[in-house]
Design an enzyme around this catalytic site. Sequence first.
Site, mmCIF file in Angstrom:
data_model
loop_
_atom_site.group_PDB
_atom_site.id
_atom_site.type_symbol
_atom_site.label_atom_id
_atom_site.label_comp_id
_atom_site.label_asym_id
_atom_site.label_seq_id
_atom_site.Cartn_x
_atom_site.Cartn_y
_atom_site.Cartn_z
ATOM 1 N N ASN A 13 -34.332 33.423 -45.719
ATOM 2 C CA ASN A 13 -33.508 34.609 -45.925
ATOM 3 C C ASN A 13 -34.202 35.819 -45.284
ATOM 4 O O ASN A 13 -35.094 36.443 -45.970
ATOM 5 C CB ASN A 13 -33.200 35.068 -47.354
ATOM 6 C CG ASN A 13 -32.506 36.193 -47.728
ATOM 7 O OD1 ASN A 13 -32.055 36.896 -46.739
ATOM 8 N ND2 ASN A 13 -32.045 36.360 -48.782
ATOM 9 N N ARG A 96 -29.602 32.101 -44.833
ATOM 10 C CA ARG A 96 -28.587 33.025 -45.411
ATOM 11 C C ARG A 96 -28.244 33.923 -44.192
ATOM 12 O O ARG A 96 -29.202 34.692 -43.600
ATOM 13 C CB ARG A 96 -29.074 33.913 -46.459
ATOM 14 C CG ARG A 96 -28.255 34.796 -47.047
ATOM 15 C CD ARG A 96 -28.908 35.862 -47.771
ATOM 16 N NE ARG A 96 -27.936 36.802 -48.238
ATOM 17 C CZ ARG A 96 -28.151 37.921 -48.528
ATOM 18 N NH1 ARG A 96 -29.450 38.678 -48.693
ATOM 19 N NH2 ARG A 96 -27.135 38.791 -49.134
ATOM 20 N N HIS A 185 -21.985 38.743 -51.638
ATOM 21 C CA HIS A 185 -22.619 37.737 -52.684
ATOM 22 C C HIS A 185 -21.812 36.673 -52.745
ATOM 23 O O HIS A 185 -21.843 35.898 -54.033
ATOM 24 C CB HIS A 185 -22.298 38.721 -54.230
ATOM 25 C CG HIS A 185 -23.387 39.812 -54.278
ATOM 26 N ND1 HIS A 185 -22.803 41.124 -54.818
ATOM 27 C CD2 HIS A 185 -24.334 40.079 -53.954
ATOM 28 C CE1 HIS A 185 -24.001 42.051 -54.778
ATOM 29 N NE2 HIS A 185 -24.844 41.476 -54.344
ATOM 30 N N ARG A 246 -26.146 52.955 -54.374
ATOM 31 C CA ARG A 246 -24.768 52.944 -53.741
ATOM 32 C C ARG A 246 -23.568 53.826 -54.322
ATOM 33 O O ARG A 246 -23.496 53.341 -55.861
ATOM 34 C CB ARG A 246 -24.207 51.646 -53.255
ATOM 35 C CG ARG A 246 -25.244 51.087 -52.202
ATOM 36 C CD ARG A 246 -24.741 49.675 -51.883
ATOM 37 N NE ARG A 246 -26.011 48.742 -51.819
ATOM 38 C CZ ARG A 246 -25.798 47.332 -51.849
ATOM 39 N NH1 ARG A 246 -24.615 46.706 -51.688
ATOM 40 N NH2 ARG A 246 -26.913 46.592 -51.848
ATOM 41 N N GLU A 389 -28.904 31.469 -55.471
ATOM 42 C CA GLU A 389 -28.114 31.463 -53.929
ATOM 43 C C GLU A 389 -29.124 30.278 -53.237
ATOM 44 O O GLU A 389 -28.573 29.777 -52.395
ATOM 45 C CB GLU A 389 -28.233 32.579 -53.435
ATOM 46 C CG GLU A 389 -27.500 33.792 -54.059
ATOM 47 C CD GLU A 389 -27.456 35.316 -54.052
ATOM 48 O OE1 GLU A 389 -28.603 35.642 -54.631
ATOM 49 O OE2 GLU A 389 -26.818 35.905 -53.302
#
Length: 404
Positions: A13, A96, A185, A246, A389
Amino acid sequence: MKEGTFMIVLVVNCGSSSLKYQLVNMDNEEVMAKGLVEKITLPDAQLTHKWGDQKKEVVQPIPDHKVAVKLVLDILTDPEVGVIKSMDEIDAVGHRVVHGGEEFAASTLITDEVMKALEKCSAFAPLHNPPNIVGIKACEAIMPNVPQVAVFDTSFHQTMPAKAYMYGLPYEYYENDGIRRYGFHGTSHRYVADRIAEVMGKKKEDLRIINCHLGNGSSLAAIQNGKCVDTTMGFTPLAGMLMGPRCGDIDPAIVVTLMDKHGFTTKEMDTIMNKKSGVLGISGVSSDFRDLGEAAAAGNKRAQLALDMFHYQVRKLIGALAAAMGGVDVITFTAGVGENGIEDRAAICNGLEYLGAVLDEERNNVRGKDTCISTDDSTCALYVIPTNEEIMIARDTKDIVSAR
Ligand code: ADP
């Protein structure tokens, strides 16, 4: 694959200055080793390598991702701290990749054609896809004969119907510019959907699931018949509830109003929305939910407001996704806040009783374990399901490489 042995998958990743890795034995899904390279390009770059309950740290200049990949392979094959004898033991690499656009509705074997399509998708994720591509190229250069697989954050959401993914803008911006909801996600949402069905002993096709991935970035997904039907993130990972730094969903007119009034450039406005907003911008304290909890407990009103807003927005979005599916059978909590934030879960669930979801305070006193946290007579179950993940990437990689 090595004859008579198991398959070993390296999961990679890559971020702009980091590389996370896991080496997984796919015979039993055991994590043989994992680690993180940080501050790539800086003189004090650092590799942290973990295997079993041991750890080794290396600090040295790492000029680029290719050197980082080389360093990871060196440490994985090191006679003292490594877990394999040679890099030939690695059968496949799973990467990823953040954005697969509309091109990729599933994970895929990486070919020259796929690389071209990935470059195209970079326009949608200019911060994330380029380092993912750099990581793929670095692995290809060092392990040219090892198959590489791309696993996308967006692909799980490609089953959304048009009514869920379209924005109310002129249709030409969808056709010409790809402006639509993509969702993110996805690998985490897919993992949790599979896992909750397993934990509940049901088929995922028989469940209406709302998965709450609550971390530094947060998104919810509505999963019906095992497929994503709607999600809260949008064209970018900025949409949905307010998050660590965010802003989440805001009236789009605010953007032009602030730019006009303060003369912000697009880059400045983007930085405000992505890095200076969310619970950080509201509290002025931190984007980290643990810090916020402490500040609020010490009487900081803005930290409390930030938490209240977060919990309220998650609860409201759960209502919206329940409406999208005509009800919900199970709500799952995952990622940093979802798995560990006992008080956060309690605050979010306080008001979900109308859906038949009643939190059991005692069962909720849990961190990072597959656990039912609703009362026995809840008609909508509540669960904590730790996400994974990496294992999803490793599974996809194994399946795709074995099927060749
Ligand atoms: P990322 O989106 O970076 O992968 P994570 O899923 O790791 O994020 O989540 C990070 C968030 O999880 C941080 O805000 C952190 O404060 C929060 N978190 C971790 N442990 C706890 C805890 N015990 N209580 C509340 N929040 C927690």
